[in-house]
Write a protein that holds these residues in place. Structure first.
Motif, PDB file in Angstrom:
ATOM      1  N   GLY A  12      -1.331  -2.173 -10.155  1.00 21.50           N
ATOM      2  CA  GLY A  12      -1.912  -2.908  -9.086  1.00 21.50           C
ATOM      3  C   GLY A  12      -1.675  -2.562  -7.643  1.00 21.50           C
ATOM      4  N   HIS A  13      -1.276  -1.388  -7.423  1.00 20.12           N
ATOM      5  CA  HIS A  13      -1.071  -1.050  -5.865  1.00 20.12           C
ATOM      6  C   HIS A  13      -2.310  -0.492  -5.358  1.00 20.12           C
ATOM      7  CE1 HIS A  13       3.516  -1.362  -6.324  1.00 20.12           C
ATOM      8  NE2 HIS A  13       3.374  -0.830  -7.439  1.00 20.12           N
ATOM      9  N   ASP A  14      -2.430  -0.746  -4.060  1.00 25.35           N
ATOM     10  CA  ASP A  14      -3.523  -0.247  -3.070  1.00 25.35           C
ATOM     11  C   ASP A  14      -2.882   1.098  -2.678  1.00 25.35           C
ATOM     12  OD1 ASP A  14      -4.953  -2.280  -3.161  1.00 25.35           O
ATOM     13  OD2 ASP A  14      -4.223  -3.536  -1.452  1.00 25.35           O
ATOM     14  N   ILE A  15      -3.735   2.138  -2.759  1.00 26.59           N
ATOM     15  CA  ILE A  15      -3.360   3.610  -2.346  1.00 26.59           C
ATOM     16  C   ILE A  15      -4.282   4.223  -1.524  1.00 26.59           C
ATOM     17  CG2 ILE A  15      -2.175   3.896  -4.741  1.00 26.59           C
ATOM     18  CD1 ILE A  15      -4.784   5.739  -5.399  1.00 26.59           C
ATOM     19  N   VAL A  16      -3.566   5.123  -0.535  1.00 26.65           N
ATOM     20  CA  VAL A  16      -4.545   6.048   0.326  1.00 26.65           C
ATOM     21  C   VAL A  16      -4.102   7.393  -0.134  1.00 26.65           C
ATOM     22  CG1 VAL A  16      -4.762   6.754   2.624  1.00 26.65           C
ATOM     23  CG2 VAL A  16      -4.253   4.126   2.151  1.00 26.65           C
ATOM     24  N   ASN A  17      -5.072   8.243  -0.521  1.00 27.73           N
ATOM     25  CA  ASN A  17      -4.887   9.607  -0.930  1.00 27.73           C
ATOM     26  C   ASN A  17      -5.173  10.465   0.333  1.00 27.73           C
ATOM     27  OD1 ASN A  17      -4.541   9.229  -3.787  1.00 27.73           O
ATOM     28  ND2 ASN A  17      -6.736   8.727  -3.910  1.00 27.73           N
ATOM     29  N   ILE A  18      -4.266  11.286   0.578  1.00 27.42           N
ATOM     30  CA  ILE A  18      -4.457  12.296   1.693  1.00 27.42           C
ATOM     31  C   ILE A  18      -3.803  13.680   0.962  1.00 27.42           C
ATOM     32  CG2 ILE A  18      -3.364  13.144   3.954  1.00 27.42           C
ATOM     33  CD1 ILE A  18      -4.574  10.360   4.056  1.00 27.42           C
ATOM     34  N   LYS A  38       0.919  -1.177  -0.125  1.00 28.23           N
ATOM     35  CA  LYS A  38       0.074   0.184  -0.009  1.00 28.23           C
ATOM     36  C   LYS A  38       0.832   1.282  -0.047  1.00 28.23           C
ATOM     37  CE  LYS A  38      -3.828  -0.145   2.178  1.00 28.23           C
ATOM     38  NZ  LYS A  38      -4.988  -0.246   3.150  1.00 28.23           N
ATOM     39  N   THR A  39       0.514   2.266  -0.682  1.00 25.25           N
ATOM     40  CA  THR A  39       1.061   3.605  -0.963  1.00 25.25           C
ATOM     41  C   THR A  39       0.323   4.549  -0.429  1.00 25.25           C
ATOM     42  OG1 THR A  39       2.389   2.784  -2.796  1.00 25.25           O
ATOM     43  CG2 THR A  39       2.418   5.160  -2.473  1.00 25.25           C
ATOM     44  N   LEU A  40       0.763   5.529   0.277  1.00 26.26           N
ATOM     45  CA  LEU A  40      -0.069   6.646   0.990  1.00 26.26           C
ATOM     46  C   LEU A  40       0.398   7.777  -0.029  1.00 26.26           C
ATOM     47  CD1 LEU A  40      -0.783   7.790   4.247  1.00 26.26           C
ATOM     48  CD2 LEU A  40       0.156   9.291   3.112  1.00 26.26           C
ATOM     49  N   ILE A  41      -0.314   8.681  -0.861  1.00 28.33           N
ATOM     50  CA  ILE A  41       0.093   9.877  -1.399  1.00 28.33           C
ATOM     51  C   ILE A  41      -0.518  11.036  -0.793  1.00 28.33           C
ATOM     52  CG2 ILE A  41      -0.660  10.852  -3.598  1.00 28.33           C
ATOM     53  CD1 ILE A  41      -1.463   8.224  -4.761  1.00 28.33           C
ATOM     54  N   LEU A  42       0.580  11.671  -0.308  1.00 31.79           N
ATOM     55  CA  LEU A  42       0.355  12.796   0.511  1.00 31.79           C
ATOM     56  C   LEU A  42       0.555  14.191  -0.400  1.00 31.79           C
ATOM     57  CD1 LEU A  42       0.096  13.641   3.420  1.00 31.79           C
ATOM     58  CD2 LEU A  42       2.247  13.807   3.826  1.00 31.79           C
ATOM     59  N   GLY A  43      -0.517  14.818  -0.582  1.00 30.98           N
ATOM     60  CA  GLY A  43      -0.683  16.074  -1.417  1.00 30.98           C
ATOM     61  C   GLY A  43      -1.774  15.242  -2.657  1.00 30.98           C
ATOM     62  N   ALA A  44      -2.525  14.592  -2.434  1.00 31.20           N
ATOM     63  CA  ALA A  44      -3.318  14.053  -3.390  1.00 31.20           C
ATOM     64  C   ALA A  44      -4.194  15.093  -4.020  1.00 31.20           C
ATOM     65  CB  ALA A  44      -4.156  12.722  -2.864  1.00 31.20           C
ATOM     66  N   SER A  45      -4.548  15.090  -5.293  1.00 32.43           N
ATOM     67  CA  SER A  45      -5.502  15.999  -6.038  1.00 32.43           C
ATOM     68  C   SER A  45      -6.624  15.499  -6.943  1.00 32.43           C
ATOM     69  CB  SER A  45      -4.463  16.993  -6.553  1.00 32.43           C
ATOM     70  OG  SER A  45      -5.048  17.833  -7.568  1.00 32.43           O
ATOM     71  N   THR A  46      -7.308  16.378  -7.028  1.00 33.92           N
ATOM     72  CA  THR A  46      -8.410  15.692  -8.178  1.00 33.92           C
ATOM     73  C   THR A  46      -8.170  16.420  -9.308  1.00 33.92           C
ATOM     74  OG1 THR A  46      -9.959  17.579  -7.532  1.00 33.92           O
ATOM     75  CG2 THR A  46     -10.372  15.661  -6.348  1.00 33.92           C
ATOM     76  N   ASN A  47      -7.147  17.216  -9.377  1.00 30.95           N
ATOM     77  CA  ASN A  47      -6.779  17.787 -10.814  1.00 30.95           C
ATOM     78  C   ASN A  47      -5.675  16.907 -11.671  1.00 30.95           C
ATOM     79  OD1 ASN A  47      -5.584  19.533 -12.782  1.00 30.95           O
ATOM     80  ND2 ASN A  47      -5.157  21.368 -11.302  1.00 30.95           N
ATOM     81  N   PRO A  48      -6.180  16.715 -12.908  1.00 27.38           N
ATOM     82  CA  PRO A  48      -5.753  15.746 -13.686  1.00 27.38           C
ATOM     83  C   PRO A  48      -4.480  16.171 -14.207  1.00 27.38           C
ATOM     84  CG  PRO A  48      -7.803  15.900 -14.411  1.00 27.38           C
ATOM     85  CD  PRO A  48      -7.805  16.888 -13.508  1.00 27.38           C
ATOM     86  N   SER A  49      -4.069  17.481 -14.074  1.00 17.29           N
ATOM     87  CA  SER A  49      -2.790  17.903 -14.363  1.00 17.29           C
ATOM     88  C   SER A  49      -1.745  17.728 -13.345  1.00 17.29           C
ATOM     89  CB  SER A  49      -2.841  19.427 -14.971  1.00 17.29           C
ATOM     90  OG  SER A  49      -3.050  20.196 -13.842  1.00 17.29           O
ATOM     91  N   ARG A  50      -2.317  17.631 -12.153  1.00 21.45           N
ATOM     92  CA  ARG A  50      -0.859  17.590 -10.954  1.00 21.45           C
ATOM     93  C   ARG A  50      -0.494  16.081 -11.083  1.00 21.45           C
ATOM     94  NH1 ARG A  50      -0.219  22.001  -8.485  1.00 21.45           N
ATOM     95  NH2 ARG A  50       0.440  20.773  -6.616  1.00 21.45           N
TER      96      ARG A  50
END
Length: 119
Positions: free
Chosen positions: A28-34, A3-15
């Protein structure tokens, strides 16, 4: 997959954090968006730092150094195996804290690591 935690996750497709969320899922990775924005990226809700996950392998950092400090305790509480500091997110202070807590650090690009099979 780990599992990978994405810190600074965004809904903006250009980010890049948005692109990383999608690429991680495609690999195939599980993610957590913060993040702060709410919404979702790669079909996974973007949460605030309220819930501490204890099954995180990797934190991939998409916040600038000045925006990371409020997350130090949160990151350390998740006890990840490593933190990837993507370009623009390098932070010597957090790298030192991580090393003191047995967390590996890398200055790298998650997108490149995934693309080259090095993630």
């Amino acid at each position: 997959m780990k599992k990978t935690l994405i810190l600074g996750a965004s809904t903006n497709p250009s980010r890049y954090s948005y692109k990383a969320a999608n690429m991680l899922r495609r690999h195939g990775h599980d993610i957590v968006n913060i993040g702060l924005s709410g919404g979702e990226a790669a079909g996974v809700p973007i949460e605030k730092k309220n819930r501490v996950y204890t099954d995180i392998d990797t934190v991939t950092m998409y916040l600038s150094e000045r925006n990371q400090e409020e997350y130090y305790d949160y990151i350390l509480a998740t006890k990840p195996r490593r933190i990837i500091f993507n370009p623009g997110a390098e932070n010597p202070e957090l790298e030192q804290l991580a090393m003191e807590n047995g967390i590996k650090t890398e200055r790298a690009c998650t997108l490149v690591l995934l693309s080259t099979g090095q993630f």
